[in-house]
Design a protein around this motif. Structure first.
Motif, PDB file in Angstrom:
ATOM      1  N   UNK A 179      -5.387  -8.209   6.359  1.00 13.80           N
ATOM      2  CA  UNK A 179      -4.074  -9.169   6.071  1.00 13.80           C
ATOM      3  C   UNK A 179      -5.304 -10.205   4.209  1.00 13.80           C
ATOM      4  N   UNK A 180      -6.287  -9.870   3.938  1.00 18.39           N
ATOM      5  CA  UNK A 180      -7.232  -9.586   2.729  1.00 18.39           C
ATOM      6  C   UNK A 180      -5.740  -9.530   1.776  1.00 18.39           C
ATOM      7  N   UNK A 181      -6.089 -10.836   0.779  1.00 17.14           N
ATOM      8  CA  UNK A 181      -5.320 -10.984  -0.269  1.00 17.14           C
ATOM      9  C   UNK A 181      -6.518  -9.717  -1.068  1.00 17.14           C
ATOM     10  N   UNK A 182      -6.061  -8.435  -1.119  1.00 12.66           N
ATOM     11  CA  UNK A 182      -6.911  -7.193  -2.339  1.00 12.66           C
ATOM     12  C   UNK A 182      -6.241  -6.215  -2.499  1.00 12.66           C
ATOM     13  N   UNK A 183      -5.591  -5.089  -3.454  1.00 12.71           N
ATOM     14  CA  UNK A 183      -4.416  -4.284  -3.708  1.00 12.71           C
ATOM     15  C   UNK A 183      -6.068  -2.989  -4.190  1.00 12.71           C
ATOM     16  N   UNK A 184      -6.716  -2.672  -2.900  1.00 14.45           N
ATOM     17  CA  UNK A 184      -7.624  -1.766  -3.702  1.00 14.45           C
ATOM     18  C   UNK A 184      -6.710  -0.874  -4.289  1.00 14.45           C
ATOM     19  N   UNK A 185      -7.744   0.062  -5.200  1.00 18.40           N
ATOM     20  CA  UNK A 185      -6.760   1.286  -6.071  1.00 18.40           C
ATOM     21  C   UNK A 185      -7.821   2.603  -6.151  1.00 18.40           C
ATOM     22  N   UNK A 186      -8.115   3.203  -5.450  1.00 21.31           N
ATOM     23  CA  UNK A 186      -8.888   4.323  -5.313  1.00 21.31           C
ATOM     24  C   UNK A 186      -8.605   4.707  -6.804  1.00 21.31           C
ATOM     25  N   UNK A 187      -9.986   5.297  -7.438  1.00 21.44           N
ATOM     26  CA  UNK A 187      -9.864   5.814  -9.008  1.00 21.44           C
ATOM     27  C   UNK A 187     -10.990   7.089  -8.582  1.00 21.44           C
ATOM     28  N   UNK A 188     -10.726   8.187  -9.811  1.00 22.86           N
ATOM     29  CA  UNK A 188     -11.227   8.919  -9.903  1.00 22.86           C
ATOM     30  C   UNK A 188     -12.944   8.553 -11.238  1.00 22.86           C
TER      31      UNK A 188
END
Length: 276
Positions: A179-188
């Protein structure tokens, strides 16, 4: 013959040529193979220490990758206790890695130069196990995969690690699911610090609703701090042993190590401390 098979014990031969099955301990840890892997190419006594220490480090790299991979799996399954246990075991391996520099730190330039030419262009920077750990830490660089053009299986494994979430990515994904407000986007690409991630970790430390995630934050900091210790000890050992000469594999030596030692792993966990 039927489908049942009988395992034939491996045999080695003693000095007189007689079969030697070895003790159960020797067979379990493959002692014959293990002690046959050191082949100094010079008469410099310090070369054996260099080879053994390097091999021990490689084994510990594999152990650390094993523990971090287990931690990632546990994080993906929302099993925080299992993730913390794996990270804790990994920190013990990291401690041994850091202390292993003691075996090389007092090597004089004369001793090192006495056998340095024997390994030519070989360099620890070419270690696939070490690079895998760097990718798991978020220090990704696709250009480094070119070193393994002649090793398709190794290159494929590292390519998969490059394209997959790292350890920190999986921790951030867990925070998002909680529920924490973040949108992780794994990257190369190499991980870059983010205000959004910093704000999420700040809430972990300041909002009682998310206090149960503080042990994860601290465990990741334990990992990060030991990575920095490793890099600092590496820098110190190289500076003492060979000074500012270029690395054997063509690296910039001290300047590269210095930049690496100054780079924080999991950076937001460090920066938020200014405000806590």
């Amino acid at each position: 013959m039927g489908h049942d098979t009988v395992e034939t014990p491996s045999l080695s031969f003693g000095r007189r040529g007689e079969p030697d099955r070895g003790t159960p301990y020797a067979r379990y840890v493959c002692l014959d193979e293990l002690h046959s892997l050191q082949h100094p190419r010079s008469k410099v006594p310090a070369e054996l220490s260099f080879i053994v220490t390097t091999q021990v480090m490689e084994l510990l790299f594999d152990l650390l990758r094993h523990e971090w991979t287990l931690a990632q799996r546990a994080l993906r399954e929302d099993d925080l206790p299992a993730a913390l246990a794996a990270l804790r075991r990994g920190t013990h391996a990291q401690d041994v890695l850091v202390e292993s520099w003691d075996l090389l730190a007092t090597m004089t330039p004369q001793e090192f130069n006495g056998f340095r030419a024997e390994f030519g262009q070989a360099s620890g920077f070419q270690s696939a196990a070490f690079l895998h750990l760097e990718f798991l830490l978020g220090n990704k660089n696709a250009a480094l995969l070119a070193m393994y053009d002649g090793m398709p299986r190794t290159q494929a494994e590292l390519t998969e690690a490059l394209r997959s979430p790292g350890l920190y990515d999986d921790a951030l994904a867990l925070l998002a699911r909680r529920g924490l407000p973040l949108h992780p986007e794994p990257s190369e690409q190499r991980y870059r610090a983010s205000d959004e991630v910093a704000a999420a970790w700040r809430l972990v430390y300041t909002d009682p609703e998310h206090a149960d995630l503080q042990p994860l934050a601290e465990a990741l900091l334990d990992v990060a701090e030991r990575v920095t210790r490793w890099r600092q000890r590496h820098l110190s050992a190289v500076k003492r042993t060979m000074g500012g000469k270029p690395g054997s594999g063509g690296s910039s030596g001290l300047s590269w190590l210095r930049r690496s030692a100054e780079q924080d792993v999991f950076p937001e966990l460090w920066t938020i401390r200014d405000e806590l």
